[in-house]
Design an enzyme around this catalytic site. Structure first.
Site, mmCIF file in Angstrom:
data_model
loop_
_atom_site.group_PDB
_atom_site.id
_atom_site.type_symbol
_atom_site.label_atom_id
_atom_site.label_comp_id
_atom_site.label_asym_id
_atom_site.label_seq_id
_atom_site.Cartn_x
_atom_site.Cartn_y
_atom_site.Cartn_z
ATOM 1 C CG HIS A 102 0.063 -6.887 4.903
ATOM 2 N ND1 HIS A 102 0.292 -6.501 6.193
ATOM 3 C CD2 HIS A 102 0.135 -5.767 4.159
ATOM 4 C CE1 HIS A 102 0.505 -5.193 6.222
ATOM 5 N NE2 HIS A 102 0.421 -4.728 5.002
ATOM 6 N N GLY A 148 0.815 -1.213 0.000
ATOM 7 C CA GLY A 148 0.000 0.000 0.000
ATOM 8 C C GLY A 148 0.849 1.263 0.000
ATOM 9 C CB THR A 149 3.913 2.194 1.884
ATOM 10 O OG1 THR A 149 3.332 1.850 3.137
ATOM 11 C CG2 THR A 149 4.795 3.412 2.043
ATOM 12 C CB CYS A 199 1.231 10.013 24.460
ATOM 13 S SG CYS A 199 2.765 10.695 25.035
ATOM 14 C CG ASN A 240 -4.898 3.409 9.525
ATOM 15 O OD1 ASN A 240 -5.214 4.444 8.950
ATOM 16 N ND2 ASN A 240 -3.822 3.315 10.291
ATOM 17 C CD GLN A 253 -6.778 -1.032 7.574
ATOM 18 O OE1 GLN A 253 -7.497 -2.008 7.792
ATOM 19 N NE2 GLN A 253 -5.517 -0.994 7.970
ATOM 20 C CB THR A 291 12.791 -9.095 -11.144
ATOM 21 O OG1 THR A 291 13.864 -8.900 -12.056
ATOM 22 C CG2 THR A 291 12.215 -10.487 -11.318
HETATM 23 C C1 LIG Z 1 -4.778 3.064 5.613
HETATM 24 C C2 LIG Z 1 -3.443 2.462 5.305
HETATM 25 N N1 LIG Z 1 -2.719 2.934 4.278
HETATM 26 C C3 LIG Z 1 -1.521 2.417 3.959
HETATM 27 C C4 LIG Z 1 -0.977 1.386 4.676
HETATM 28 C C5 LIG Z 1 0.353 0.832 4.280
HETATM 29 O O1 LIG Z 1 0.205 -0.391 3.611
HETATM 30 P P1 LIG Z 1 1.433 -1.412 3.450
HETATM 31 O O2 LIG Z 1 1.699 -1.982 4.794
HETATM 32 O O3 LIG Z 1 0.904 -2.458 2.477
HETATM 33 O O4 LIG Z 1 2.561 -0.663 2.888
HETATM 34 C C6 LIG Z 1 -1.683 0.859 5.765
HETATM 35 C C7 LIG Z 1 -1.094 -0.212 6.593
HETATM 36 O O5 LIG Z 1 -1.123 -0.162 7.806
HETATM 37 C C8 LIG Z 1 -2.953 1.419 6.082
HETATM 38 O O6 LIG Z 1 -3.670 0.950 7.113
#
Ligand SMILES: Cc1ncc(COP(=O)(O)O)c(C=O)c1O
Length: 380
Positions: A200, A70-71, A329, A150, A178, A236
């Site tokens: 994942h 996702g990142t 916090c 999330n 999510q 790759t």
């Molecule tokens: C809302 C959201 N965006 C992005 C990510 C990042 O995804 P990844 O762990 O596949 O890089 C997460 C993972 O915690 C997430 O909850």
């Protein structure tokens, strides 16, 4: 008893996903870019996976790009939409995941965009009229608003945001990490330009993901190198990850309403038990509203307690319960949740995010409630 209530962080892989991946570790090891038979059979498998993902999302295979998660998909969508489409203004919210927020902040710092963050109320809801005002002043912006949060499970109305994006010529990216595999995304009918997935989060492998970019909003590549992913992502391919994420998505769609009903029953039971057994319990964001939150997430705010303060997750862990932090916090010693801080959560209350999957049971909820009762028995 061991209880895993941290499914928004990651999920257990489904055995059928592992089985689908295994041949690509053992026998089908060719490089998909190689033109010989070893390579060709793997190339075919990748393209089958792409077709499968596209079919499930009602998209075209040419709109799906596999990534490392996702990142990377978020980074690609944001950085490259700005570069490709000459965007100079972006609109987002303070409760986005850091994959989005930090990327936009860097673009802002480098002077590539000016970033505007929408206000959120105490429940974490964004203000759509403020979005309209900002778009009116800045047509052609980039909008990045997540589908589901999330931490607190708030859901954004992608249809509404997408319609505003269309009206004001904006590029609309939504972080759907999510919700992918938990809701149906019908991309021929949903007005989004880019969405993302991380395998994942729905019982697929870690380090797998994909980016969807609408055909008429094409963007430049983020990772330069070979011609993989039709010149959109050099390197790759993570073949086993691609096989795994496609299989996981297929399984998620096959039984989605059954899984949703089961997970909702777990969450509902948890809310009812907390309300009846733990005096002073509250819920963060919209997460306790079953009709307006992500069904896999419940963010619980517990009353101030000397013995648990700052130790709640540790205490739960000692009892075999894995959950996630939600501390607001802001002392500087530990970095708390930027989401809870944006909601103005009181720092003296401890927050825990419990997040569920189809593998969780009502018995696990009852066990957790018993342990919470013990932990809070002294003070309540
Ligand atoms: C809302 C959201 N965006 C992005 C990510 C990042 O995804 P990844 O762990 O596949 O890089 C997460 C993972 O915690 C997430 O909850």
């Amino acid at each position: 008893m061991k209880v895993y209530f941290d499914n928004a962080a990651t999920t257990a892989m489904d055995d059928r996903v592992i089985e689908a991946m295994l041949p690509f570790m053992k026998t089908h090891y060719g490089n998909p870019s190689s033109v010989h038979s070893h390579g060709r059979e793997v190339r075919t498998a990748i393209e089958k996976s792409r077709k499968k993902v596209a079919e499930l999302l009602n998209a075209s295979p040419s709109e799906i790009f596999f990534t490392s998660g996702g990142t990377e998909a978020d980074n690609t969508a944001l950085v490259c939409s700005v570069e490709t489409h000459g965007i100079t203004h972006a609109i987002s919210s303070p409760i986005e995941h850091h994959a989005v927020l930090h990327t936009l902040e860097v673009l802002d710092k480098k002077g590539k965009i000016k970033l505007s963050l929408l206000d959120v109320d105490q429940k974490g809801n964004v203000d759509y009229s403020q979005l309209r005002d900002l778009l009116q002043k800045n047509p052609g912006s980039l909008i990045s608003l997540m589908h589901a949060n999330n931490e607190i499970g708030n859901l954004n109305d992608l249809q509404k945001i997408g319609e505003l994006a269309k009206e004001f010529g904006a590029f609309f990216h939504s972080d759907t990490v999510q919700t992918m595999g938990h809701y149906v995304h019908d991309l021929k009918n949903l007005p989004v330009d880019a969405i993302v997935a991380g395998g994942h989060k729905f019982h697929g492998p870690k380090g797998s993901g994909f980016l969807y970019v609408r055909k008429d909003k094409k963007i430049h590549p983020f990772i330069h190198g070979g011609a993989q992913e039709r010149n959109m992502r050099g390197g790759t391919e993570n073949v086993i990850g691609i096989i795994g994420i496609a299989k996981a998505l297929e399984l998620a769609y096959e039984h989605m309403s059954d899984h949703q009903a089961h997970i909702l029953s777990v969450k509902k039971h948890f809310i009812e038990k907390l309300n009846s057994e733990i005096p002073g319990v509250e819920f963060n964001g919209m997460s306790a509203d079953l009709d307006h939150s992500l069904y896999t997430v419940l963010n619980v705010s517990l009353p101030p307690s000397e013995s648990n303060r700052g130790m709640l997750l540790f205490n739960l862990d000692l009892e075999g319960i894995s959950a996630s932090g939600g501390s607001a916090c802001s002392s500087g010693a530990t970095v708390g949740s930027h989401v809870l801080r944006a909601l103005g959560h009181q720092a003296e209350r401890d927050s825990v995010r419990f997040s569920f999957s189809r593998f969780n049971t009502l018995e696990e909820v009852d066990y957790t409630i018993e342990k919470l009762k013990e932990l809070y028995a002294v003070e309540v």
